[in-house]
Design a protein around this motif. Structure first.
Motif, PDB file in Angstrom:
ATOM      1  N   SER A 257       6.660   4.943   0.426  1.00  0.00           N
ATOM      2  CA  SER A 257       6.874   3.509   0.551  1.00  0.00           C
ATOM      3  C   SER A 257       5.709   2.768  -0.082  1.00  0.00           C
ATOM      4  O   SER A 257       4.645   3.349  -0.310  1.00  0.00           O
ATOM      5  CB  SER A 257       7.020   3.095   2.023  1.00  0.00           C
ATOM      6  OG  SER A 257       5.851   3.433   2.748  1.00  0.00           O
ATOM      7  N   GLY A 258       5.914   1.479  -0.387  1.00  0.00           N
ATOM      8  CA  GLY A 258       4.869   0.718  -1.061  1.00  0.00           C
ATOM      9  C   GLY A 258       4.617   1.240  -2.447  1.00  0.00           C
ATOM     10  O   GLY A 258       3.497   1.210  -2.954  1.00  0.00           O
TER      11      GLY A 258
ATOM     12  N   THR B 195      -3.166  10.166  -3.225  1.00  0.00           N
ATOM     13  CA  THR B 195      -2.713   9.691  -1.919  1.00  0.00           C
ATOM     14  C   THR B 195      -2.002  10.833  -1.228  1.00  0.00           C
ATOM     15  O   THR B 195      -1.233  11.567  -1.867  1.00  0.00           O
ATOM     16  CB  THR B 195      -1.767   8.482  -2.068  1.00  0.00           C
ATOM     17  OG1 THR B 195      -2.450   7.425  -2.734  1.00  0.00           O
ATOM     18  CG2 THR B 195      -1.283   7.989  -0.710  1.00  0.00           C
ATOM     19  N   TRP B 196      -2.227  10.967   0.062  1.00  0.00           N
ATOM     20  CA  TRP B 196      -1.676  12.069   0.848  1.00  0.00           C
ATOM     21  C   TRP B 196      -0.916  11.553   2.050  1.00  0.00           C
ATOM     22  O   TRP B 196      -1.233  10.499   2.612  1.00  0.00           O
ATOM     23  CB  TRP B 196      -2.801  12.973   1.340  1.00  0.00           C
ATOM     24  CG  TRP B 196      -3.585  13.633   0.251  1.00  0.00           C
ATOM     25  CD1 TRP B 196      -4.758  13.195  -0.278  1.00  0.00           C
ATOM     26  CD2 TRP B 196      -3.241  14.834  -0.451  1.00  0.00           C
ATOM     27  NE1 TRP B 196      -5.174  14.052  -1.267  1.00  0.00           N
ATOM     28  CE2 TRP B 196      -4.274  15.069  -1.389  1.00  0.00           C
ATOM     29  CE3 TRP B 196      -2.185  15.733  -0.377  1.00  0.00           C
ATOM     30  CZ2 TRP B 196      -4.263  16.166  -2.247  1.00  0.00           C
ATOM     31  CZ3 TRP B 196      -2.182  16.819  -1.233  1.00  0.00           C
ATOM     32  CH2 TRP B 196      -3.210  17.035  -2.153  1.00  0.00           C
TER      33      TRP B 196
ATOM     34  N   SER C 296      -0.024  11.524  -7.443  1.00  0.00           N
ATOM     35  CA  SER C 296      -1.129  11.179  -8.327  1.00  0.00           C
ATOM     36  C   SER C 296      -0.595  10.402  -9.519  1.00  0.00           C
ATOM     37  O   SER C 296       0.413  10.796 -10.121  1.00  0.00           O
ATOM     38  CB  SER C 296      -1.837  12.451  -8.801  1.00  0.00           C
ATOM     39  OG  SER C 296      -2.870  12.152  -9.708  1.00  0.00           O
ATOM     40  N   HIS C 297      -1.253   9.301  -9.859  1.00  0.00           N
ATOM     41  CA  HIS C 297      -0.921   8.584 -11.082  1.00  0.00           C
ATOM     42  C   HIS C 297      -1.260   9.480 -12.254  1.00  0.00           C
ATOM     43  O   HIS C 297      -2.397   9.937 -12.381  1.00  0.00           O
ATOM     44  CB  HIS C 297      -1.708   7.272 -11.168  1.00  0.00           C
ATOM     45  CG  HIS C 297      -1.392   6.466 -12.375  1.00  0.00           C
ATOM     46  ND1 HIS C 297      -2.380   5.868 -13.151  1.00  0.00           N
ATOM     47  CD2 HIS C 297      -0.215   6.143 -12.958  1.00  0.00           C
ATOM     48  CE1 HIS C 297      -1.814   5.230 -14.144  1.00  0.00           C
ATOM     49  NE2 HIS C 297      -0.500   5.368 -14.057  1.00  0.00           N
ATOM     50  N   MET C 298      -0.254   9.746 -13.104  1.00  0.00           N
ATOM     51  CA  MET C 298      -0.477  10.713 -14.162  1.00  0.00           C
ATOM     52  C   MET C 298       0.292  10.327 -15.423  1.00  0.00           C
ATOM     53  O   MET C 298       1.350  10.910 -15.711  1.00  0.00           O
ATOM     54  CB  MET C 298      -0.084  12.116 -13.694  1.00  0.00           C
ATOM     55  CG  MET C 298      -0.884  13.203 -14.364  1.00  0.00           C
ATOM     56  SD  MET C 298      -0.626  14.806 -13.609  1.00  0.00           S
ATOM     57  CE  MET C 298       0.649  15.422 -14.648  1.00  0.00           C
ATOM     58  N   PRO C 299      -0.221   9.385 -16.195  1.00  0.00           N
ATOM     59  CA  PRO C 299       0.468   9.017 -17.446  1.00  0.00           C
ATOM     60  C   PRO C 299       0.414  10.122 -18.490  1.00  0.00           C
ATOM     61  O   PRO C 299       1.190  10.128 -19.434  1.00  0.00           O
ATOM     62  CB  PRO C 299      -0.296   7.766 -17.894  1.00  0.00           C
ATOM     63  CG  PRO C 299      -1.633   7.880 -17.249  1.00  0.00           C
ATOM     64  CD  PRO C 299      -1.401   8.580 -15.941  1.00  0.00           C
ATOM     65  N   HIS C 300      -0.503  11.074 -18.368  1.00  0.00           N
ATOM     66  CA  HIS C 300      -0.609  12.211 -19.267  1.00  0.00           C
ATOM     67  C   HIS C 300      -1.350  13.308 -18.523  1.00  0.00           C
ATOM     68  O   HIS C 300      -1.845  13.105 -17.422  1.00  0.00           O
ATOM     69  CB  HIS C 300      -1.343  11.826 -20.564  1.00  0.00           C
ATOM     70  CG  HIS C 300      -2.674  11.182 -20.318  1.00  0.00           C
ATOM     71  ND1 HIS C 300      -3.817  11.874 -19.970  1.00  0.00           N
ATOM     72  CD2 HIS C 300      -3.037   9.871 -20.337  1.00  0.00           C
ATOM     73  CE1 HIS C 300      -4.808  11.034 -19.810  1.00  0.00           C
ATOM     74  NE2 HIS C 300      -4.368   9.815 -20.009  1.00  0.00           N
ATOM     75  N   GLY C 301      -1.446  14.483 -19.138  1.00  0.00           N
ATOM     76  CA  GLY C 301      -2.168  15.566 -18.505  1.00  0.00           C
ATOM     77  C   GLY C 301      -1.257  16.698 -18.074  1.00  0.00           C
ATOM     78  O   GLY C 301      -0.043  16.656 -18.240  1.00  0.00           O
ATOM     79  N   SER C 302      -1.868  17.715 -17.503  1.00  0.00           N
ATOM     80  CA  SER C 302      -1.183  18.945 -17.139  1.00  0.00           C
ATOM     81  C   SER C 302      -0.679  18.902 -15.704  1.00  0.00           C
ATOM     82  O   SER C 302      -1.443  18.661 -14.768  1.00  0.00           O
ATOM     83  CB  SER C 302      -2.133  20.130 -17.307  1.00  0.00           C
ATOM     84  OG  SER C 302      -1.639  21.275 -16.645  1.00  0.00           O
ATOM     85  N   LEU C 303       0.613  19.157 -15.530  1.00  0.00           N
ATOM     86  CA  LEU C 303       1.168  19.219 -14.178  1.00  0.00           C
ATOM     87  C   LEU C 303       0.566  20.395 -13.419  1.00  0.00           C
ATOM     88  O   LEU C 303       0.267  20.284 -12.224  1.00  0.00           O
ATOM     89  CB  LEU C 303       2.689  19.353 -14.249  1.00  0.00           C
ATOM     90  CG  LEU C 303       3.423  19.393 -12.919  1.00  0.00           C
ATOM     91  CD1 LEU C 303       3.209  18.094 -12.141  1.00  0.00           C
ATOM     92  CD2 LEU C 303       4.900  19.652 -13.135  1.00  0.00           C
TER      93      LEU C 303
ATOM     94  N   GLN D 169       0.843  -1.185   0.000  1.00  0.00           N
ATOM     95  CA  GLN D 169       0.000   0.000   0.000  1.00  0.00           C
ATOM     96  C   GLN D 169       0.881   1.238   0.000  1.00  0.00           C
ATOM     97  O   GLN D 169       1.797   1.360   0.811  1.00  0.00           O
ATOM     98  CB  GLN D 169      -0.909   0.007   1.226  1.00  0.00           C
ATOM     99  CG  GLN D 169      -1.852   1.193   1.284  1.00  0.00           C
ATOM    100  CD  GLN D 169      -2.770   1.145   2.494  1.00  0.00           C
ATOM    101  OE1 GLN D 169      -2.738   0.196   3.266  1.00  0.00           O
ATOM    102  NE2 GLN D 169      -3.582   2.162   2.646  1.00  0.00           N
ATOM    103  N   LEU D 170       0.608   2.161  -0.924  1.00  0.00           N
ATOM    104  CA  LEU D 170       1.388   3.387  -1.033  1.00  0.00           C
ATOM    105  C   LEU D 170       1.204   4.255   0.209  1.00  0.00           C
ATOM    106  O   LEU D 170       0.076   4.461   0.670  1.00  0.00           O
ATOM    107  CB  LEU D 170       0.958   4.151  -2.278  1.00  0.00           C
ATOM    108  CG  LEU D 170       1.633   5.498  -2.542  1.00  0.00           C
ATOM    109  CD1 LEU D 170       3.139   5.330  -2.691  1.00  0.00           C
ATOM    110  CD2 LEU D 170       1.040   6.131  -3.792  1.00  0.00           C
TER     111      LEU D 170
END
Length: 128
Positions: free
Chosen positions: A25-26, A117-118, A99-106, A1-2
């Motif tokens: 971690s994770g 996840t925080w 955040s999982h971000m394979p594409h998109g605006s930073l 778990q992340l």
């Protein structure tokens, strides 16, 4: 778990410096953005600075440009936020978000959608 764990907060006088650290971690994400966000009492959580993992692209909100620097070591973990010339208005709980971000605006992630996840947050207080 992340899991994300922040450290490095504290009390500092105006004009002083702090370095925050975010340890993950994770970790199994391949494409992600990671960043620092802050929430002052009574306020919303706002983006401060974010980094895109795949190429190291960084983003800073206007109020911290030239004062804060986001970085990571060669192992990509932890992620740091070096904060210089701190001001009372920087006082807040600082959170690390990923955040999982394979594409998109930073910028969109940093200023809007935030992390999936925080961490638990670390308090930064700037006061004389």
């Amino acid at each position: 778990q992340l899991r994300l764990v922040e450290s490095g907060g504290g009390l500092v006088q105006p004009g002083g410096s702090l370095r925050l650290s975010c340890e993950a971690s994770g970790f199994t994400l391949d494409y992600y953005a990671i960043g620092w966000f802050r929430q002052a009492p009574g306020g919303r959580r706002d983006g401060v600075s974010c980094m895109l993992d795949r190429d190291g692209t960084t983003y800073y909100t206007d109020s911290v440009k030239g004062r804060f620097t986001i970085s990571r070591d060669n192992a990509k973990n932890p992620v740091y936020l070096q904060m210089n010339d701190l001001r009372p208005e920087d006082t807040a709980v600082y959170y690390c978000g990923i955040s999982h971000m394979p594409h998109g605006s930073l910028q969109a992630m940093c200023e809007g959608t935030g992390g999936d996840t925080w961490g638990q947050g670390t308090q930064v207080t700037v006061s004389s």
